[in-house]
Write an enzyme that holds these catalytic residues in place. Structure first.
Site, PDB file in Angstrom:
ATOM      1  N   GLU A  26      68.173  73.597  35.953  1.00 42.01           N
ATOM      2  CA  GLU A  26      66.924  73.334  36.674  1.00 42.01           C
ATOM      3  C   GLU A  26      65.815  73.378  35.627  1.00 42.01           C
ATOM      4  OE1 GLU A  26      66.189  75.104  40.511  1.00 42.01           O
ATOM      5  OE2 GLU A  26      64.030  75.221  40.098  1.00 42.01           O
ATOM      6  N   HIS A  36      58.188  82.544  50.159  1.00 39.21           N
ATOM      7  CA  HIS A  36      56.852  82.969  50.589  1.00 39.21           C
ATOM      8  C   HIS A  36      56.687  83.057  52.099  1.00 39.21           C
ATOM      9  CE1 HIS A  36      55.955  83.453  46.499  1.00 39.21           C
ATOM     10  NE2 HIS A  36      56.304  82.202  46.234  1.00 39.21           N
ATOM     11  N   THR A  92      57.649  83.246  38.173  1.00 36.53           N
ATOM     12  CA  THR A  92      58.490  83.039  36.987  1.00 36.53           C
ATOM     13  C   THR A  92      57.703  82.322  35.883  1.00 36.53           C
ATOM     14  OG1 THR A  92      60.305  82.814  38.517  1.00 36.53           O
ATOM     15  CG2 THR A  92      60.751  82.208  36.237  1.00 36.53           C
ATOM     16  N   HIS A 142      64.831  83.548  46.033  1.00 34.45           N
ATOM     17  CA  HIS A 142      64.877  84.339  44.801  1.00 34.45           C
ATOM     18  C   HIS A 142      64.836  85.811  45.211  1.00 34.45           C
ATOM     19  CE1 HIS A 142      62.842  85.093  40.586  1.00 34.45           C
ATOM     20  NE2 HIS A 142      63.897  85.873  40.797  1.00 34.45           N
ATOM     21  N   ARG A 189      64.264  89.088  44.069  1.00 35.79           N
ATOM     22  CA  ARG A 189      63.723  89.750  42.875  1.00 35.79           C
ATOM     23  C   ARG A 189      64.140  91.216  42.830  1.00 35.79           C
ATOM     24  NH1 ARG A 189      59.654  87.873  39.687  1.00 35.79           N
ATOM     25  NH2 ARG A 189      59.066  85.713  40.054  1.00 35.79           N
ATOM     26  N   ARG A 192      60.031  91.968  46.340  1.00 34.47           N
ATOM     27  CA  ARG A 192      58.650  91.763  46.818  1.00 34.47           C
ATOM     28  C   ARG A 192      58.578  90.769  47.983  1.00 34.47           C
ATOM     29  NH1 ARG A 192      56.066  88.547  41.719  1.00 34.47           N
ATOM     30  NH2 ARG A 192      56.907  90.338  40.622  1.00 34.47           N
ATOM     31  N   GLU A 232      68.654  82.293  43.664  1.00 28.55           N
ATOM     32  CA  GLU A 232      68.034  82.500  42.349  1.00 28.55           C
ATOM     33  C   GLU A 232      68.089  83.984  42.011  1.00 28.55           C
ATOM     34  OE1 GLU A 232      64.756  78.946  42.037  1.00 28.55           O
ATOM     35  OE2 GLU A 232      64.071  80.892  42.750  1.00 28.55           O
ATOM     36  N   ASN A 253      62.362  76.231  49.053  1.00 25.73           N
ATOM     37  CA  ASN A 253      62.318  77.654  48.698  1.00 25.73           C
ATOM     38  C   ASN A 253      61.470  78.391  49.742  1.00 25.73           C
ATOM     39  OD1 ASN A 253      61.380  80.165  47.624  1.00 25.73           O
ATOM     40  ND2 ASN A 253      62.000  79.502  45.583  1.00 25.73           N
TER      41      ASN A 253
HETATM   42  C1  LIG Z   1      62.671  80.543  39.393  1.00 25.25           C
HETATM   43  C2  LIG Z   1      61.533  79.883  39.997  1.00 25.25           C
HETATM   44  O1  LIG Z   1      60.924  79.041  39.476  1.00 25.25           O
HETATM   45  C3  LIG Z   1      61.048  80.173  41.291  1.00 25.25           C
HETATM   46  O2  LIG Z   1      61.711  79.510  42.219  1.00 25.25           O
HETATM   47  C4  LIG Z   1      61.053  81.548  41.682  1.00 25.25           C
HETATM   48  O3  LIG Z   1      61.534  81.699  42.949  1.00 25.25           O
HETATM   49  C5  LIG Z   1      59.702  82.006  41.574  1.00 25.25           C
HETATM   50  O4  LIG Z   1      59.643  83.251  42.081  1.00 25.25           O
HETATM   51  P1  LIG Z   1      58.539  83.546  43.165  1.00 25.25           P
HETATM   52  O5  LIG Z   1      58.947  82.804  44.424  1.00 25.25           O
HETATM   53  O6  LIG Z   1      58.607  85.001  43.267  1.00 25.25           O
HETATM   54  O7  LIG Z   1      57.253  83.011  42.624  1.00 25.25           O
HETATM   55  N1  LIG Z   2      62.905  77.093  41.317  1.00 25.50           N
HETATM   56  C1  LIG Z   2      61.671  76.646  41.807  1.00 25.50           C
HETATM   57  C2  LIG Z   2      61.527  76.967  43.239  1.00 25.50           C
HETATM   58  O1  LIG Z   2      62.478  77.343  43.888  1.00 25.50           O
HETATM   59  C3  LIG Z   2      60.240  76.806  43.912  1.00 25.50           C
HETATM   60  O2  LIG Z   2      59.150  77.141  43.135  1.00 25.50           O
HETATM   61  P1  LIG Z   2      57.691  77.035  43.800  1.00 25.50           P
HETATM   62  O3  LIG Z   2      57.590  75.668  44.446  1.00 25.50           O
HETATM   63  O4  LIG Z   2      57.587  78.109  44.824  1.00 25.50           O
HETATM   64  O5  LIG Z   2      56.750  77.178  42.636  1.00 25.50           O
END
Ligand SMILES: CC(=O)[C@@H](O)[C@H](O)COP(=O)(O)O
Ligand SMILES: NCC(=O)COP(=O)(O)O
Length: 242
Positions: A153, A12, A103, A45, A47, A51, A72, A9
């Site tokens: 998930e 960030h 989340t 994700h 949003r 953000r 996501e 993911n």
């Molecule tokens: C759905 C989930 O658990 C996360 O992957 C989501 O991407 C969290 O969002 P943030 O990255 O904004 O924290």
């Molecule tokens: N769905 C969870 C994800 O994509 C990653 O979450 P995180 O490791 O950033 O808390």
């Protein structure tokens, strides 16, 4: 036991870019490095408040990565329209609150079955594989089956936030949920809050197909570089399977 995949993911990476309104760091660059280091997929994700990840990231990633894009999204008409336009490999439907830091819980599939079933159908009609991000709860798993999504998930947030006996209890909930979901024919992923010190018990669950991990990998990349951060995580996950 199925092979275990890592979805990285990169939200960030975009958080850092948005903090200054610059055009770097570039999420596409991060995705390509992550793929080279062994990522099996890229997760973002989008949003409602944009953000971190913004619309152009989703479009560019879908055109540039060579693994699979896991998009996501909240279950809204706006996000469904974007998903149907981008046509990512996977869509993971997640709950979203504008004011939350991240989340907070799983999607209440059981409590809004008609809405979720209709979203799953629209995405499936566009050949998108749908995953529902849920708490490790049997009633929610039954609702996923009723909604017609092939993947879940499991939200590992509570497991990640706890320790000791409480964490052991959360782990057991996730193990049981994975077993139950798999017996119902669902493919089981997990994610949220996983890091280098808590990932292995989750990776060792035989039904797990993919772990989606972001924050910890991007945080480690600050010190060790993204390639090493992804490769180290993948190695830990695969070690837990031996
Ligand atoms: C759905 C989930 O658990 C996360 O992957 C989501 O991407 C969290 O969002 P943030 O990255 O904004 O924290
Ligand atoms: N769905 C969870 C994800 O994509 C990653 O979450 P995180 O490791 O950033 O808390």
């Amino acid at each position: 036991m199925s092979a275990l995949h890592l979805g990285v993911n990169i939200d960030h990476v975009a958080t850092l870019r948005q903090a200054r309104g610059t055009n770097y760091p570039e999420p596409v660059h991060a995705a390509l490095v992550a793929e080279q280091a062994g990522a099996d997929g890229i997760t973002v994700h989008l949003r409602e408040d944009r953000r971190h990840i913004v619309d152009r990231d989703v479009y560019l990633l879908s055109q540039t990565i060579s693994t699979r894009l896991n998009f996501e999204m909240a279950v809204t008409e706006e996000m469904l329209a974007i998903a149907l336009d981008v046509k990512p490999h996977f869509c993971c439907l997640v709950p979203e609150k504008r004011e939350e830091l991240t989340t907070e819980g799983g999607l209440d599939v059981a409590g809004q079955l008609d809405k979720i079933r209709s979203a799953c159908q629209r995405l499936a009609d566009a050949n998108i594989l749908v995953s529902l991000f849920i708490d490790p709860d049997q009633a929610q798993i039954d609702a996923v089956v009723a909604a017609g999504a092939p993947y879940i998930e499991l939200h590992t947030g509570r497991y990640a936030e706890t320790s000791g006996a409480q964490q052991a209890q959360e782990l057991e909930r996730i193990q049981q949920a994975a077993r139950y979901a798999s017996s119902k024919g669902l493919i089981v992923n997990a994610g949220h809050g996983l890091h280098y010190h808590n990932v292995q018990p989750i990776a060792a669950i035989p039904e797990m197909y993919e772990l989606n991990i972001g924050h910890a990998i991007v945080a480690r990349a600050v010190f060790s570089g993204l390639h090493a951060a992804v490769a180290d995580m993948k190695q830990l996950m695969l070690q837990a399977r031996r």
